[in-house]
Motif scaffolding. Structure first.
Motif, short mmCIF file in Angstrom:
data_model
loop_
_atom_site.label_atom_id
_atom_site.label_comp_id
_atom_site.label_asym_id
_atom_site.label_seq_id
_atom_site.Cartn_x
_atom_site.Cartn_y
_atom_site.Cartn_z
N CYS A 22 39.22 39.09 41.16
CA CYS A 22 40.30 39.04 40.18
C CYS A 22 39.66 38.88 38.81
O CYS A 22 39.00 37.88 38.52
N SER A 53 36.99 34.88 41.53
CA SER A 53 37.79 34.81 40.30
C SER A 53 36.88 34.59 39.11
O SER A 53 35.96 33.76 39.16
N PHE A 99 43.36 32.08 37.71
CA PHE A 99 43.75 32.72 38.96
C PHE A 99 43.64 31.73 40.12
O PHE A 99 44.49 31.68 41.01
N LEU A 100 42.59 30.92 40.09
CA LEU A 100 42.43 29.90 41.11
C LEU A 100 43.62 28.93 41.11
O LEU A 100 44.18 28.60 42.17
N CYS A 135 46.77 30.65 42.51
CA CYS A 135 46.79 30.74 43.97
C CYS A 135 47.09 29.39 44.61
O CYS A 135 47.83 29.31 45.59
N ILE A 176 38.57 31.30 47.75
CA ILE A 176 38.54 31.74 46.35
C ILE A 176 37.35 31.06 45.68
O ILE A 176 37.27 29.82 45.64
N LEU A 202 35.03 30.62 42.28
CA LEU A 202 35.06 30.76 40.83
C LEU A 202 33.67 31.09 40.31
O LEU A 202 32.73 30.30 40.44
N GLY A 243 40.51 37.47 31.09
CA GLY A 243 39.66 36.63 31.93
C GLY A 243 38.76 35.79 31.02
O GLY A 243 39.19 35.31 29.98
#
Length: 417
Positions: free
Chosen positions: A110, A144, A149-150, A153, A165, A167, A318
Motif C-alpha cells: 500500500c 505499508s 494504512f496500518l 486496517c 501488515i 511498516l 504516503g
C-alpha cells in the motif's frame, strides 16, 4: 534463480504514451528501487502495468516491462490478465483498494491511502474497506509505506496475525541528498569565494532568484532578501496544485524578490495541466514563475536552489519522496497534514504542518519568507530527521521481507515472526 513479477498501474510513462521512459512519480521510483533489491537477491524482476493506450513490451533501465490496455471500469479484470502472464512470485504494488483476483501466496504494497477525501460518499468508502479486507484475506503480507494504512486496517479490518501488515516507510539517499556545502572553494585570486560569488561564476546556475526587470535596469546585483519557493510535486489535483497556484498569486504580488519553481511531471492534455499552463503563461508575474521537469539525478539542483519547499498535498499521500529529499537537503518544508506527511513533519520542529488550504499555506509561507532564522533552524532539524529514513535501512528491511517470500513456501507473515 527465478522471476518476480510486480503488478502495478504505472511504471513506464503510460500517461503520455512515452513507453521508453519511467514516469517521474514516487510509485515508479519505488518500483524501480524494489527491482534493484530483487536483483540483489539473485532474482529477475519484471513489471506488468496498465496502459492508457496500446499494449507494449519494453526494456527500461534493464527491466522488462509489459503494458496492458484496459477498461477503467474493470481494473480487477486487468490485474487478472496481468497475473495470467506474470512469471514467478507476484507482488501487487498498487490498486489493492480494488477487489483484485489475487494469486495465492502473493505480496501486496500500500503506497498510501487515496480514499482520504471527506467528500467521497460513504458507500464508496465502505466498498474500499471491503476491498482492503479482501486483500488481507488473500495476500500473505501487505507492506505499508506509512502508519496511516496500518492504523486504518487495525480500526476497520480483521486479521489474525499482527505481522501480516509490515511498516516500511519510504526512504532517501542521505549521502546524495545533503545540504549545500557552506565552505566554498578558493577563487583564482586565492580568496574564499562567497556563495553569491560562486553562483555568479557558475553562470548563476545556483542563484536563488533571477533578477527582476527593476534589478536589470538599476544594475542592482544584491541577492539580500531574495527567496525561492520550490513545489517539487506532480502537477495534479491531489498534490495541491490549485491551492498552491492561489497562494502564488498573493505571494508574487506581495514579495517582489520572490520566485516560485514548479518542478514535477504532468499529464499532457489533462484539465489540471492545461489550467496550470494557461495560468503560468498569462500571469502578471510570469517572469518569476519557473516550471521544469527534472531528471531524477538533477533534482538535487532544484533543492539546492530553494529556500523553502512546499508539499501541499490534499489527499492520497504516503511518505513523500519529495518531502524526504528536501528534508535531507536541509530545506525547511511546509506540508499538508495529510497521509504519511504526518509521520515526517513535526510542526515547528523540522517544518510546518498545515491544513492543505490556500489561506493556511499562504500564512505558513509568509512566515518562513520573512524569518530566515526560523528557516535555518527548521532546515537543520529536517536534516537530522531525514537521517532516520536513510535508504540503506529501507533496503535491509525489504530484504528481510523478500527472502522468506522468495525462498520458502512458509507464509511470509509467519516467517516475519
Amino acid at each position: 534463480m527465478g522471476y518476480v513479477s510486480i503488478l502495478t498501474h504505472s511504471f513506464a510513462d503510460g500517461y503520455n504514451r512515452d513507453f521508453e521512459r519511467l514516469f517521474g512519480g514516487g510509485l515508479e521510483r519505488y518500483i524501480y528501487q524494489l527491482c534493484q533489491v530483487v536483483r540483489s537477491l539473485g532474482h529477475t524482476p519484471q513489471v506488468h502495468q496498465l496502459s492508457y493506450y496500446d499494449a507494449f513490451h519494453r526494456h527500461i533501465e534493464g527491466i522488462e516491462v509489459f503494458g496492458y490496455p484496459y477498461d477503467p471500469q474493470l481494473i480487477p479484470d486487468a490485474f487478472g490478465e496481468m497475473a495470467s502472464h506474470a512469471k514467478g512470485k507476484i507482488i501487487y504494488a498498487s490498486c489493492i483498494w480494488h477487489p483484485l483476483p489475487y494469486v495465492p501466496n502473493s505480496l501486496g504494497i500500500c503506497h498510501g491511502i487515496n480514499w482520504d477525501r471527506q467528500g467521497i460518499p460513504s458507500s464508496v468508502k465502505q466498498e474500499v474497506a471491503l476491498s482492503i479486507q479482501h486483500a488481507l484475506d488473500h495476500l500473505e503480507t501487505v507492506v505499508s509505506v506509512d502508519s496511516h494504512f496500518l492504523t486504518f486496517c487495525r480500526a476497520v479490518c480483521t486479521y489474525k496475525n499482527p505481522q501480516q501488515i509490515i511498516l516500511i516507510p519510504n526512504a532517501v539517499d542521505t549521502d546524495y541528498f545533503k545540504p549545500l556545502e557552506t565552505e566554498w572553494p578558493l577563487s583564482d585570486e586565492g580568496d574564499q569565494l562567497t556563495e553569491h560569488t560562486l553562483r555568479k561564476k557558475t553562470g548563476n546556475r545556483m542563484v536563488h532568484l533571477h533578477q527582476t526587470e527593476e534589478d536589470s535596469e538599476t544594475g542592482d546585483d544584491d541577492q539580500a532578501g531574495r527567496v525561492r519557493i520550490l513545489f517539487p510535486r506532480r502537477i495534479s489535483l491531489e498534490r495541491g496544485i490549485i491551492p498552491m497556484m492561489l497562494s502564488a498569486d498573493y505571494l508574487l504580488g506581495a514579495y517582489p524578490l520572490l520566485e516560485i519553481e514548479f518542478a514535477g511531471e504532468r499529464v499532457q492534455g489533462s484539465t489540471v495541466g492545461r489550467a496550470f499552463e494557461m495560468w503560468r503563461k498569462h500571469h502578471p508575474h510570469k517572469s518569476r514563475i519557473l516550471s521544469k521537469s527534472y531528471p531524477f539525478d538533477e533534482m538535487i539542483t532544484a533543492y539546492h536552489m530553494a529556500d523553502i519547499v512546499v508539499i501541499p498535498t490534499i489527499f492520497s499521500e504516503g511518505t513523500s519522496y519529495a518531502c524526504l529529499e528536501a528534508m535531507s537537503c536541509g530545506i525547511p518544508v511546509i506540508a499538508g497534514n495529510v497521509g504519511g506527511l504526518n509521520d515526517l513533519v513535526q510542526d515547528g520542529f523540522n517544518g510546518l504542518l498545515v491544513s492543505p488550504e490556500e489561506a493556511h499555506i499562504t500564512a505558513a509561507l509568509c512566515r518562513l519568507i520573512e524569518d530566515e532564522e526560523l528557516r535555518t533552524q527548521l532546515g537543520k532539524q529536517a536534516r537530522q530527521t531525514a537521517l532516520s529514513y536513510d535508504e540503506q535501512k529501507w533496503k535491509l528491511a525489504w530484504k528481510k521481507v523478500l527472502e522468506p517470500f522468495l525462498n520458502s513456501k512458509t507464509p511470509l507473515s509467519e516467517a516475519a515472526d
